[in-house]
Design a protein around this motif. Structure first.
Motif, PDB file in Angstrom:
ATOM      1  N   PRO A 111       0.528 -12.996  -4.315  1.00 39.85           N
ATOM      2  CA  PRO A 111       0.322 -12.414  -2.984  1.00 39.85           C
ATOM      3  C   PRO A 111      -0.830 -11.412  -2.931  1.00 39.85           C
ATOM      4  N   GLN A 112      -1.407 -11.302  -1.753  1.00 35.91           N
ATOM      5  CA  GLN A 112      -2.477 -10.332  -1.494  1.00 35.91           C
ATOM      6  C   GLN A 112      -1.926  -8.925  -1.674  1.00 35.91           C
ATOM      7  N   LEU A 113      -2.751  -8.027  -2.204  1.00 36.68           N
ATOM      8  CA  LEU A 113      -2.372  -6.625  -2.396  1.00 36.68           C
ATOM      9  C   LEU A 113      -3.328  -5.734  -1.622  1.00 36.68           C
ATOM     10  N   PRO A 114      -2.898  -4.532  -1.263  1.00 37.14           N
ATOM     11  CA  PRO A 114      -3.794  -3.620  -0.535  1.00 37.14           C
ATOM     12  C   PRO A 114      -4.912  -3.094  -1.436  1.00 37.14           C
ATOM     13  N   SER A 115      -5.953  -2.621  -0.801  1.00 39.26           N
ATOM     14  CA  SER A 115      -7.019  -1.948  -1.546  1.00 39.26           C
ATOM     15  C   SER A 115      -6.565  -0.540  -1.893  1.00 39.26           C
ATOM     16  N   ALA A 116      -7.088  -0.057  -3.002  1.00 36.62           N
ATOM     17  CA  ALA A 116      -6.799   1.322  -3.406  1.00 36.62           C
ATOM     18  C   ALA A 116      -7.933   2.215  -2.932  1.00 36.62           C
ATOM     19  N   SER A 117      -7.574   3.347  -2.375  1.00 38.68           N
ATOM     20  CA  SER A 117      -8.553   4.363  -2.002  1.00 38.68           C
ATOM     21  C   SER A 117      -8.578   5.403  -3.119  1.00 38.68           C
ATOM     22  N   PHE A 118      -9.744   5.586  -3.723  1.00 42.91           N
ATOM     23  CA  PHE A 118      -9.907   6.605  -4.753  1.00 42.91           C
ATOM     24  C   PHE A 118     -10.320   7.892  -4.051  1.00 42.91           C
ATOM     25  N   LEU A 119      -9.509   8.922  -4.226  1.00 43.13           N
ATOM     26  CA  LEU A 119      -9.690  10.169  -3.492  1.00 43.13           C
ATOM     27  C   LEU A 119      -9.918  11.342  -4.434  1.00 43.13           C
ATOM     28  N   LEU A 120     -10.705  12.289  -3.958  1.00 44.25           N
ATOM     29  CA  LEU A 120     -10.856  13.557  -4.645  1.00 44.25           C
ATOM     30  C   LEU A 120     -10.101  14.589  -3.808  1.00 44.25           C
ATOM     31  N   ASN A 121      -8.995  15.061  -4.357  1.00 37.59           N
ATOM     32  CA  ASN A 121      -8.154  16.055  -3.672  1.00 37.59           C
ATOM     33  C   ASN A 121      -8.694  17.441  -3.967  1.00 37.59           C
ATOM     34  N   ARG A 122      -8.839  18.218  -2.926  1.00 33.60           N
ATOM     35  CA  ARG A 122      -9.382  19.572  -3.061  1.00 33.60           C
ATOM     36  C   ARG A 122      -8.333  20.580  -2.612  1.00 33.60           C
ATOM     37  N   ASN A 123      -8.050  21.556  -3.460  1.00 32.99           N
ATOM     38  CA  ASN A 123      -7.137  22.626  -3.109  1.00 32.99           C
ATOM     39  C   ASN A 123      -7.819  23.473  -2.035  1.00 32.99           C
ATOM     40  N   PRO A 124      -7.263  23.547  -0.826  1.00 26.57           N
ATOM     41  CA  PRO A 124      -7.917  24.286   0.250  1.00 26.57           C
ATOM     42  C   PRO A 124      -8.009  25.792  -0.022  1.00 26.57           C
TER      43      PRO A 124
END
Length: 147
Positions: A111-124
């Motif tokens: 089955p088709q799978l979703p794309s992964a979003s690679f994120l840079l999380n920043r502590n505000p």
């Protein structure tokens, strides 16, 4: 407690995060073995808290494909070792598919799978020129990698 963290998510828009890249998630097996033909399907997966693991299991259950978790690793190197050794099938980001792996496609029953979003999380709460510089360097490195 962290200033920056790189994570993956199915959602490209997360508060306090910068999208670095989106990458399709694809099924892979060893190009020397036929584990993808076995039922229950032997899987190599990240631990329980990984969103990719839930995508894989949900997709297989919706498709009615029987599976078993043959191997679990917190690292991509552990998963790829299981794939290369012919111990299991997995789903990984398309950009890290390498020689020795064979992609598995929907026409083969995967089955088709979703794309992964690679994120840079920043502590505000982290207001620091060093952290700013590192975040900018990481963003530029991902931009260069895409070209």
């Amino acid at each position: 407690e962290l200033d920056l963290a790189m994570t993956t998510s199915p959602d490209p828009e997360v508060e306090n995060c910068m999208l670095l890249r989106q990458d399709p998630t694809v099924w892979v097996t060893s190009d020397q073995h036929c584990q993808h033909e076995h039922r229950p399907l032997p899987l190599a997966l990240f631990p329980d808290e990984c969103s990719c693991r839930s995508w894989i299991i949900s997709a297989l259950e919706k498709a009615g494909i029987e599976y078993r978790i043959a191997y679990t690793s917190p690292s991509i190197m552990g998963l790829t070792a299981a794939i290369f050794a012919g111990l299991a099938v997995s789903a990984i980001s398309q950009s890290i598919v390498s020689p020795g792996m064979r992609r598995l496609h929907p026409e083969e029953g995967f089955p088709q799978l979703p794309s992964a979003s690679f994120l840079l999380n920043r502590n505000p709460e982290s207001k620091n020129c060093i952290v700013d510089s590192l975040a900018d360097h990481i963003r530029k490195a991902f931009a260069t990698h895409l070209k």
